[in-house]
Enzyme design. Structure first.
Site, mmCIF file in Angstrom:
data_model
loop_
_atom_site.group_PDB
_atom_site.id
_atom_site.type_symbol
_atom_site.label_atom_id
_atom_site.label_comp_id
_atom_site.label_asym_id
_atom_site.label_seq_id
_atom_site.Cartn_x
_atom_site.Cartn_y
_atom_site.Cartn_z
ATOM 1 N N LYS A 137 3.033 4.430 1.169
ATOM 2 C CA LYS A 137 3.435 5.145 2.433
ATOM 3 C C LYS A 137 3.064 6.695 2.262
ATOM 4 C CE LYS A 137 7.302 5.317 5.344
ATOM 5 N NZ LYS A 137 6.828 6.497 6.184
ATOM 6 N N CYS A 170 12.625 52.852 0.571
ATOM 7 C CA CYS A 170 13.264 52.179 -0.594
ATOM 8 C C CYS A 170 11.889 51.660 -1.553
ATOM 9 C CB CYS A 170 14.115 50.708 0.002
ATOM 10 S SG CYS A 170 14.444 49.788 -1.538
ATOM 11 N N CYS A 196 18.040 50.620 -3.933
ATOM 12 C CA CYS A 196 18.117 52.102 -3.420
ATOM 13 C C CYS A 196 19.664 52.224 -2.860
ATOM 14 C CB CYS A 196 17.077 52.395 -2.341
ATOM 15 S SG CYS A 196 17.456 51.627 -0.874
ATOM 16 N N TYR A 201 -5.050 3.564 8.773
ATOM 17 C CA TYR A 201 -4.413 2.126 8.258
ATOM 18 C C TYR A 201 -4.366 1.276 9.280
ATOM 19 C CZ TYR A 201 -0.499 5.185 8.872
ATOM 20 O OH TYR A 201 0.487 5.925 9.550
ATOM 21 N N GLU A 261 0.688 -1.269 0.046
ATOM 22 C CA GLU A 261 0.003 0.166 0.096
ATOM 23 C C GLU A 261 0.703 1.253 -0.008
ATOM 24 O OE1 GLU A 261 -1.939 -1.088 3.671
ATOM 25 O OE2 GLU A 261 -1.149 0.645 4.698
ATOM 26 N N ASP A 320 2.696 10.315 3.070
ATOM 27 C CA ASP A 320 3.781 11.313 3.465
ATOM 28 C C ASP A 320 3.195 12.575 4.119
ATOM 29 O OD1 ASP A 320 6.204 12.315 3.906
ATOM 30 O OD2 ASP A 320 6.707 12.825 1.848
ATOM 31 N N CYS A 368 17.298 45.657 3.788
ATOM 32 C CA CYS A 368 17.544 47.317 3.607
ATOM 33 C C CYS A 368 16.867 48.062 4.433
ATOM 34 C CB CYS A 368 17.076 47.384 2.172
ATOM 35 S SG CYS A 368 16.842 49.144 1.598
ATOM 36 N N LYS A 380 11.235 2.654 0.088
ATOM 37 C CA LYS A 380 11.087 4.092 -0.410
ATOM 38 C C LYS A 380 11.512 4.322 -1.718
ATOM 39 C CE LYS A 380 11.938 6.732 3.401
ATOM 40 N NZ LYS A 380 11.751 7.830 4.037
ATOM 41 N N CYS A 384 21.993 47.946 -0.864
ATOM 42 C CA CYS A 384 20.674 47.371 -1.439
ATOM 43 C C CYS A 384 20.587 47.533 -2.995
ATOM 44 C CB CYS A 384 19.600 48.296 -0.829
ATOM 45 S SG CYS A 384 17.868 47.950 -1.647
HETATM 46 S S1 IVH Z 1 1.659 0.972 9.133
HETATM 47 C C1 IVH Z 1 4.586 -0.073 12.680
HETATM 48 N N1 IVH Z 1 0.967 2.170 6.951
HETATM 49 O O1 IVH Z 1 5.070 5.788 8.365
HETATM 50 C C2 IVH Z 1 4.181 1.085 12.014
HETATM 51 N N2 IVH Z 1 2.496 3.431 8.191
HETATM 52 O O2 IVH Z 1 7.713 5.174 8.996
HETATM 53 C C3 IVH Z 1 2.944 0.437 11.527
HETATM 54 N N3 IVH Z 1 2.969 5.737 7.348
HETATM 55 O O3 IVH Z 1 4.434 5.986 11.793
HETATM 56 C C4 IVH Z 1 2.626 1.721 10.584
HETATM 57 N N4 IVH Z 1 1.827 5.563 5.501
HETATM 58 O O4 IVH Z 1 3.198 7.312 10.176
HETATM 59 C C5 IVH Z 1 1.764 2.223 8.030
HETATM 60 N N5 IVH Z 1 0.142 2.947 4.844
HETATM 61 C C6 IVH Z 1 0.868 3.174 5.815
HETATM 62 C C7 IVH Z 1 1.841 4.127 6.050
HETATM 63 C C8 IVH Z 1 2.319 4.389 7.345
HETATM 64 C C9 IVH Z 1 2.491 6.344 6.059
HETATM 65 C C10 IVH Z 1 3.707 6.143 8.333
HETATM 66 C C11 IVH Z 1 3.436 6.045 9.589
HETATM 67 C C12 IVH Z 1 4.313 5.511 10.303
HETATM 68 C C13 IVH Z 1 5.668 5.896 9.499
HETATM 69 C C14 IVH Z 1 6.579 5.035 9.834
#
Ligand code: IVH
Length: 684
Positions: A114, A425, A405, A221, A112, A116, A420, A308, A402
């Protein structure tokens, strides 16, 4: 360097970066650079186990909660995810998983996004959202319930009776951030570098009204406590969605490493099309029984890993470094770049922020540089390819005068910015007048960039008060001269070319109309340092009118400002300095003489389920008293410190004093507990 020394150094650096990332929301290095430092520390500790103390960054989840906010202590700490950038390590993870499970039990995976953003924990009790908290240091987070309640993505009630603790991520869509940043730039505030900073910064704002204005979204999640909704993670995500909770709906169940790799590649391809930022894929063992069998280290679960994605980067050349002078006089070096495509846009400039940053990068005109977005909206120069430097390229030096001026520039003690100091100015005047006239401030129609440039360069306008002294003759004379000096060229807006009188009348009418703007808009327009729209509204509500504000002496100002929620020393000092400056005071007086701004209307009380209801809150509650007050007021109710005639409810927590109870009986106020209040807040 001795391993012990290097260890100490790395630990200190990582702590600093953790602090900047988790506490200040202001990281100074990229995730990749952080991960490299961390990896170095991990390896060093593997080779020298005696160096690894329980307080090493490898041994705990990062961050520390801010003081001054109610803290939430969790029974189940929020952990981190182990992470990698390489497929080989992903395959090593799959092998570890296989060897941690009984032979023959082929694990299923769930892949799934990650997300941000900012991590969040939510607690539902009896189907109601009762608590939301930020990550903090993993064990202790900040209570942000009041803020989270403003998220429309989040149901305040769900259909489960049992206590349910969930985790998820609060995010901001990229297109929403573009709008927020455009407004911030217009208001003279610093834009957010990326959606993650905007989301986690917004979560922790002290004023929930402000949070409500931010288009925050949330994806849940994980269930950490409560009824088992399903035997697998993927099925749980579906159950959560059925309960009305927002989930990302982008998970894929995989039965082999090959499928996992395909799913992560698929997410990487999808990345630019998703409305929110992701920085990788999370690969989780799908079955809860298998997750439990694998367990966790002190920092990570062994059943999950983050794969990542590389940050998006591009290489280009620095054509020039120009220095811009802003509204506050601050000098900002800006790199003009050979235009280059990066993460969907063409980038041709990058702010270099200040001279120290240019110095640290040793960036020179002609250099080849790496720029990165990594989800950053504003491109950053992350590295200079020193090897590709053309001969004779000279280091950047901040001009001593500046560029507009020629006044010698100054640097305030303890500040990195050079400024400045000349209030007259042309760059400063022009930017200030433009800011004043903008839609979010005095909203003067027709007074845009072109006209402000003409008004200031012709000398008709030297500060914002001069706008209100403009005359029809003055404007027409300015136009005539402009036409003579540049016939057929720019001059005043084209559409008005035929009827100069009508144009001038319209401009004057718009300026005159702006006199009727409430004080908060005037205060926003004055561009007092650190005072944005919200702080200006609060200041205006405290003062009432410009005339009243002018009567404040320093002691009075400090007392009145100190009573405003969210006003700390920075804001207070800034307003006090502004009011104490003879130049600014004269400007305010001239504005007042010209009748600019009307008294600030007293804020209309909120309407909601508690409209017409008055409450007194007493005893020990599960929330902070201020938060309960804020909730009541946001629902349209009134709050009093004492029970008196007409009080509707005495909201009683634990350890209530007898006097309060007697008063309630005497005045016929109903005595209710916190849970009942929460039900009332939801209209129940
Ligand atoms: S599961 C044990 N699922 O990434 C941690 N975390 O680096 C289980 N995060 O603290 C987390 N997307 O804030 C999980 N699909 C996802 C996520 C996710 C982002 C973040 C989360 C976590 C951090 C860990």
């Amino acid at each position: 360097m001795a391993p012990q020394q290097r260890h100490q150094q790395l630990v200190e650096q990582l702590r600093q970066h953790d602090y900047r990332y988790y506490v200040l929301d202001d990281p100074v290095i990229t995730d990749r650079q952080y991960d490299q430092l961390y990896e170095e520390l991990r390896r060093l500790e593997a080779a020298h186990p005696e160096l690894c103390q329980p307080d090493s960054p490898t041994q705990r989840v990062a961050g520390a909660p801010r003081s001054g906010v109610r803290q939430v202590v969790r029974a189940v700490p929020m952990m981190s995810l182990d992470n990698t950038y390489s497929e080989a390590e992903l395959s090593a993870f799959a092998q570890r998983v296989a060897s941690g499970l009984p032979p023959g039990s082929a694990p299923e995976y769930c892949v799934e996004p990650k997300l941000d953003g900012g991590s969040i924990e939510l607690v539902y009790e009896g189907g109601r959202l009762v608590e939301a908290s930020t990550r903090g240091d993993g064990v202790t987070g900040e209570d942000v319930t009041v803020n989270l309640r403003t998220l429309r993505a989040l149901p305040l009630r769900i259909d489960t009776a049992q206590r349910l603790t969930l985790r998820g991520e609060v995010v901001i869509y990229r297109r929403d951030l573009e709008r927020i940043n455009a407004a911030r730039l217009e208001a003279g505030e610093a834009p957010f570098a990326n959606p993650r900073n905007a989301a986690s910064g917004s979560l922790r704002l002290l004023d929930a009204r402000l949070v409500a204005e931010r288009p925050l979204r949330l994806f849940v999640y994980q269930v950490v406590e409560g009824p088992t909704l399903a035997p697998t993670h993927a099925a749980t995500l579906e159950r959560l969605a059925q309960l009305g909770l927002p989930t990302h709906r982008r998970h894929v169940v995989c039965r082999s490493l090959a499928e996992v790799l395909e799913a992560t590649a698929q997410l990487a391809r999808l990345r630019p099309e998703l409305p929110y930022d992701i920085d990788g894929a999370v690969v989780k063992v799908n079955g809860y029984a298998q997750q439990a069998a694998l367990g966790s280290t002190s920092k990570y679960p062994r059943w999950a890993i983050a794969f990542k994605f590389e940050a998006e980067r591009a290489t280009t050349r620095v054509l020039d470094v120009v220095v811009q002078v802003g509204r506050t006089g601050a000098l900002t070096p800006v790199a003009e770049l050979e235009p280059v495509q990066l993460a969907g846009t063409v980038v041709s400039r990058a702010s270099l922020h200040n001279a120290d940053i240019v110095g640290a990068l040793d960036l020179r005109v002609g250099d080849t540089v790496q720029i990165e977005k990594a989800g950053e909206i504003i491109p950053q120069v992350v590295a200079v390819e020193a090897g590709l430097r053309p001969p004779g390229a000279a280091p950047f030096v901040m001009p001593e005068r500046c560029p507009v001026c020629a006044t010698p520039v100054v640097q305030a003690p303890g500040q990195v910015a050079w400024r400045c100091p000349n209030r007259a100015c042309p760059a400063v005047v022009q930017a200030s007048v433009l800011h004043f006239a903008r839609r979010y401030a005095m909203d003067i129609d027709g007074v845009g960039e072109a006209l402000v440039e003409q008004l200031t360069s012709s000398g008709l306008v030297g500060d914002v008060a001069d706008l209100y002294a403009l005359t029809l003759e003055g404007l027409l004379e300015m136009r005539r001269r402009l036409k003579q000096s540049a016939p057929g060229s720019k001059g005043a807006p084209r559409k008005s070319a035929k009827e100069p009188t009508k144009w001038a009348e319209n401009v004057l009418a718009a300026i005159a109309a702006s006199k009727g703007q409430p004080l908060e808009r005037l205060l926003t327009g004055l561009g007092i340092e650190h005072i944005g729209q919200v702080a200006a509204r609060q200041l205006a509500e405290a003062a009432g009118s410009l005339e009243a504000l002018l009567t404040w002496d320093e002691a009075q100002a400090r007392a009145r400002l100190g009573a405003i929620a969210g006003y700390g020393p920075t804001l207070i000092d800034s307003v006090v300095a502004f009011l104490g400056s003879p130049d600014e005071r004269r400007l305010l007086e001239r504005l007042a003489e010209r009748g600019v701004s009307r008294a600030q209307p007293t804020p209309a009380p909120a309407r909601g389920p508690l409209t017409g209801v008055s409450c007194c809150v007493t005893g020990v509650l599960s929330r902070r008293r201020e938060d309960v007050h804020a909730l009541i007021q946001a629902a349209g109710g009134q709050v009093h410190d004492q029970v008196k005639k007409g009080t509707t409810y005495l909201v009683a927590g634990e350890k209530v004093g007898q006097t309060k109870l007697e008063q309630a009986r005497k005045h016929g106020a109903a005595i209710i507990d916190e849970a009942r209040l929460m039900a009332l807040l939801e209209g129940g």
